[in-house]
Design a protein around this motif. Structure first.
Motif, mmCIF file in Angstrom:
data_model
loop_
_atom_site.group_PDB
_atom_site.id
_atom_site.type_symbol
_atom_site.label_atom_id
_atom_site.label_comp_id
_atom_site.label_asym_id
_atom_site.label_seq_id
_atom_site.Cartn_x
_atom_site.Cartn_y
_atom_site.Cartn_z
ATOM 1 N N LEU A 101 0.837 -1.209 0.000
ATOM 2 C CA LEU A 101 0.000 0.000 0.000
ATOM 3 C C LEU A 101 0.873 1.261 0.000
ATOM 4 O O LEU A 101 0.603 2.236 0.702
ATOM 5 C CB LEU A 101 -0.948 0.008 1.207
ATOM 6 N N SER A 102 1.903 1.220 -0.841
ATOM 7 C CA SER A 102 2.881 2.308 -0.871
ATOM 8 C C SER A 102 2.467 3.487 -1.744
ATOM 9 O O SER A 102 3.081 4.547 -1.696
ATOM 10 C CB SER A 102 4.229 1.771 -1.378
ATOM 11 N N LYS A 103 1.410 3.321 -2.535
ATOM 12 C CA LYS A 103 0.975 4.378 -3.448
ATOM 13 C C LYS A 103 -0.390 4.910 -3.012
ATOM 14 O O LYS A 103 -1.169 4.195 -2.377
ATOM 15 C CB LYS A 103 0.901 3.857 -4.882
ATOM 16 N N THR A 104 -0.673 6.151 -3.362
ATOM 17 C CA THR A 104 -1.935 6.792 -2.974
ATOM 18 C C THR A 104 -2.643 7.337 -4.203
ATOM 19 O O THR A 104 -2.051 8.092 -4.979
ATOM 20 C CB THR A 104 -1.678 7.944 -1.983
ATOM 21 N N LEU A 105 -3.901 6.945 -4.375
ATOM 22 C CA LEU A 105 -4.699 7.473 -5.489
ATOM 23 C C LEU A 105 -5.538 8.662 -5.043
ATOM 24 O O LEU A 105 -5.735 9.604 -5.791
ATOM 25 C CB LEU A 105 -5.602 6.377 -6.060
ATOM 26 N N PHE A 106 -6.070 8.605 -3.818
ATOM 27 C CA PHE A 106 -6.763 9.760 -3.244
ATOM 28 C C PHE A 106 -6.462 9.808 -1.746
ATOM 29 O O PHE A 106 -6.120 8.803 -1.128
ATOM 30 C CB PHE A 106 -8.271 9.739 -3.519
ATOM 31 N N SER A 107 -6.590 10.989 -1.178
ATOM 32 C CA SER A 107 -6.156 11.227 0.191
ATOM 33 C C SER A 107 -7.140 10.689 1.224
ATOM 34 O O SER A 107 -8.302 10.405 0.909
ATOM 35 C CB SER A 107 -5.978 12.731 0.419
ATOM 36 N N GLU A 108 -6.677 10.603 2.461
ATOM 37 C CA GLU A 108 -7.548 10.212 3.565
ATOM 38 C C GLU A 108 -8.699 11.199 3.714
ATOM 39 O O GLU A 108 -9.831 10.812 4.004
ATOM 40 C CB GLU A 108 -6.743 10.141 4.864
ATOM 41 N N GLU A 109 -8.420 12.471 3.497
ATOM 42 C CA GLU A 109 -9.457 13.496 3.600
ATOM 43 C C GLU A 109 -10.555 13.272 2.565
ATOM 44 O O GLU A 109 -11.753 13.365 2.868
ATOM 45 C CB GLU A 109 -8.832 14.879 3.411
ATOM 46 N N VAL A 110 -10.167 12.976 1.332
ATOM 47 C CA VAL A 110 -11.143 12.697 0.278
ATOM 48 C C VAL A 110 -11.917 11.417 0.604
ATOM 49 O O VAL A 110 -13.133 11.347 0.432
ATOM 50 C CB VAL A 110 -10.440 12.582 -1.091
ATOM 51 N N HIS A 111 -11.207 10.406 1.072
ATOM 52 C CA HIS A 111 -11.860 9.154 1.464
ATOM 53 C C HIS A 111 -12.962 9.401 2.490
ATOM 54 O O HIS A 111 -14.083 8.915 2.340
ATOM 55 C CB HIS A 111 -10.824 8.185 2.030
ATOM 56 N N GLU A 112 -12.648 10.155 3.536
ATOM 57 C CA GLU A 112 -13.617 10.418 4.596
ATOM 58 C C GLU A 112 -14.823 11.191 4.064
ATOM 59 O O GLU A 112 -15.963 10.943 4.467
ATOM 60 C CB GLU A 112 -12.965 11.196 5.740
ATOM 61 N N GLU A 113 -14.588 12.119 3.138
ATOM 62 C CA GLU A 113 -15.688 12.910 2.583
ATOM 63 C C GLU A 113 -16.614 12.039 1.740
ATOM 64 O O GLU A 113 -17.838 12.166 1.796
ATOM 65 C CB GLU A 113 -15.136 14.063 1.746
ATOM 66 N N MET A 114 -16.044 11.117 0.956
ATOM 67 C CA MET A 114 -16.865 10.219 0.137
ATOM 68 C C MET A 114 -17.739 9.319 0.997
ATOM 69 O O MET A 114 -18.867 8.998 0.627
ATOM 70 C CB MET A 114 -15.971 9.359 -0.761
ATOM 71 N N TRP A 115 -17.213 8.912 2.152
ATOM 72 C CA TRP A 115 -17.921 7.979 3.010
ATOM 73 C C TRP A 115 -18.708 8.687 4.112
ATOM 74 O O TRP A 115 -19.118 8.055 5.081
ATOM 75 C CB TRP A 115 -16.923 6.994 3.626
ATOM 76 N N SER A 116 -18.916 9.981 3.987
ATOM 77 C CA SER A 116 -19.692 10.738 4.963
ATOM 78 C C SER A 116 -21.062 11.090 4.384
ATOM 79 O O SER A 116 -21.180 11.366 3.191
ATOM 80 C CB SER A 116 -18.966 12.036 5.344
ATOM 81 N N PRO A 117 -22.104 11.097 5.228
ATOM 82 C CA PRO A 117 -23.446 11.428 4.731
ATOM 83 C C PRO A 117 -23.502 12.830 4.135
ATOM 84 O O PRO A 117 -23.035 13.789 4.735
ATOM 85 C CB PRO A 117 -24.316 11.325 5.992
#
Length: 208
Positions: free
Chosen positions: A104-120
């Protein structure tokens, strides 16, 4: 509100911002890095069509092959053609919060973007809690969000004429379920998905 037209608009925004078509952008920036070599942003762009499904739907009371949907516009709302092996890479990316590759050494989108996608983003009313004791439902950014047996569940369906699909993720169980069908009825993907969920939740004896 959920609206395919606004997914089409989002595709146009991507094209204007990136100065390339939505199809090219998605294939270059998402599919290629993940190694989704048997996928394309539209049916016409598939490099290998030797092993593709035919769409099926009831016609005059009998299920039979129907013409394939080939969208000329709106690929960003329903154009992607893929397979289980490639979609597994997409699901693993999300379960890893946007990371991929060896270790998991590469990143396609950030943790911040991840959290926003998975938030209501849009609240959805819930009535009967149903078999999985569901108390809330919402729409995130590209994912339906709900609770099942105390776990957070992310899911989305897709459908064109004669083919319907569903992807479901339960991150705390590191579980992703992908069901693709070549027919025009959601009963199959619901039954298969729920049967797998039941195994994880230790629910037995229910005929899904």
């Amino acid at each position: 509100d959920y609206d395919n037209n606004l997914y089409i608009v989002a595709g146009e925004v991507v094209a204007r911002a990136s100065r390339k078509s939505w199809d090219e952008f998605v294939e270059e920036r998402i599919m290629a890095p993940l190694g989704m070599t048997h996928s394309a942003a539209s049916f016409d762009r598939l490099k290998d069509k030797s092993n593709v499904i035919d769409a099926h739907a009831p016609v005059e009371g009998k299920v039979q092959v129907i013409a394939r949907s080939t969208l000329k516009v709106g690929h960003s709302a329903g154009g992607i053609n893929s397979c289980i092996s490639d979609l597994s890479k997409w699901v693993l990316l999300h379960l890893a919060h946007g990371k991929y590759g060896e270790g998991l050494s590469k990143t396609l989108f950030s943790e911040e973007v991840h959290e926003e996608m998975w938030s209501p983003q849009t609240i959805i009313q819930v009535g009967d809690p149903g078999p999985y004791n569901t108390h809330f439902a919402a729409y995130g950014l590209g994912f339906g969000i709900t609770d099942v047996k105390g776990y957070k569940q992310l899911s989305h369906t897709g459908g064109l004429e004669g083919m319907v699909t569903q992807i479901t993720m339960i991150p705390e169980l590191n579980l992703g379920i992908i069901v693709l069908t070549n027919q025009q009825e959601g009963g199959a993907f619901r039954s298969v998905t729920n049967q797998i969920k039941d195994a994880y939740f230790k629910i037995s004896g229910t005929d899904r």
